[in-house]
Design a protein around this motif. Structure first.
Motif, short mmCIF file in Angstrom:
data_model
loop_
_atom_site.label_atom_id
_atom_site.label_comp_id
_atom_site.label_asym_id
_atom_site.label_seq_id
_atom_site.Cartn_x
_atom_site.Cartn_y
_atom_site.Cartn_z
N ASN A 212 1.00 -1.31 -0.17
CA ASN A 212 -0.07 0.01 -0.14
C ASN A 212 0.96 1.18 0.00
O ASN A 212 0.30 2.39 0.15
N GLY A 213 2.20 1.33 -0.15
CA GLY A 213 3.22 2.44 -0.25
C GLY A 213 3.77 2.46 1.19
O GLY A 213 4.83 2.86 1.10
N GLU A 214 3.06 2.14 2.08
CA GLU A 214 3.65 2.23 3.63
C GLU A 214 3.91 0.71 4.08
O GLU A 214 5.10 0.78 4.80
N TYR A 215 3.28 0.05 3.71
CA TYR A 215 3.43 -1.57 4.62
C TYR A 215 3.55 -2.47 3.15
O TYR A 215 2.56 -2.14 2.34
N ALA A 216 3.99 -3.37 3.17
CA ALA A 216 4.23 -4.63 2.22
C ALA A 216 3.52 -5.69 3.00
O ALA A 216 3.61 -5.85 4.10
N VAL A 217 2.83 -6.60 2.05
CA VAL A 217 2.55 -7.78 2.71
C VAL A 217 3.46 -8.59 3.53
O VAL A 217 4.59 -8.81 3.08
N GLY A 218 2.98 -8.99 4.73
CA GLY A 218 4.14 -9.64 5.75
C GLY A 218 4.57 -8.65 6.75
O GLY A 218 5.17 -9.32 7.73
#
Length: 232
Positions: A55-61
């Motif tokens: 989402n631009g700030e966090y990646a999956v995981g």
């Protein structure tokens, strides 16, 4: 989503839970071509890194650092000491093995049209939905950071949500074990709680089951005293 890929995602989540985020993140951040000659699990994890979204700030995981790091120490002092920070790993009993359902499973042998693939997925999901709680923390006041998934809302905002330990859980990946999902009931509706937004939540934790066919099962209930956005 194909069954074989779904099983691969589930294995990746198991690694995050059982081995710790650091090792799993290394796999998830590595490009697929670096997995040449690696184990089947490593290849699966590397492939996932090309499929998941951010989402631009966090990646999956991605997980949240909590209040133990130096960058968060000042923020941690702002919280009521009656609600000590709880680590997600502590919600799992020390003698519980989240990998038990995967013993003997060879993902490489499972094709989408193989009935064993669906059977394996069903077995894993049942084992995780029945994941036991850690009684040491039930009935305690706690504070924990996580990612929110709204499930109930009124005209005034969100009344209930699920809190999960890493970005993408229950949305981009299969649900974590039930003892890694917290059902949160808020004391007051929050007007702007979006899916996968990061929050601190604090209140009293109990062992109360919550089931959602779409989002997964939660083994804990947090009757929230407060909630506030998480900031790095």
């Amino acid at each position: 989503m194909k069954i074989s890929k779904l099983i691969g995602l589930t294995v990746a989540v198991v690694v995050m839970t059982a081995l710790g985020y650091g090792l799993a993140a290394w796999f998830l951040d590595s490009p697929a071509e670096q997995a040449k000659g690696a184990t089947q699990l490593e290849q699966t994890l590397a492939q996932l890194s090309t499929d998941v979204s951010a989402n631009g700030e966090y990646a999956v995981g991605d997980r949240l650092s909590g209040g133990s790091s130096s960058s968060e120490s000042k923020k941690a002092l702002e919280f009521d000491p009656a609600f000590p920070e709880l680590q997600w790993d502590n919600l799992m009993p020390a003698d519980w093995d989240p990998m038990a359902a995967f013993r003997g499973l060879n993902i490489a042998e499972l094709q989408d049209n193989d009935p064993r693939a669906q059977e394996a997925l069903d077995t894993m999901r049942k084992a995780w939905n029945d994941a036991p709680v850690n009684p040491e923390y039930t009935g305690k006041k706690v504070r924990i950071p996580g990612f929110a998934i709204p499930i109930e809302q009124s005209e005034k905002g969100v009344d209930e949500l699920l809190l999960v330990p890493y970005f993408g859980a229950c949305i981009h990946t299969p649900p974590p074990p039930a003892n890694q999902i917290i059902h949160v009931k808020l004391s007051e509706p929050q007007p702007a709680v979006g899916a996968m937004q990061a929050y601190w939540v604090w209140g009293e934790l109990t062992a109360t089951k919550f089931s959602s066919e779409e989002l997964g099962d939660a083994a804990y209930l947090l009757t929230a005293t407060g909630i506030q956005p998480y900031e790095d």
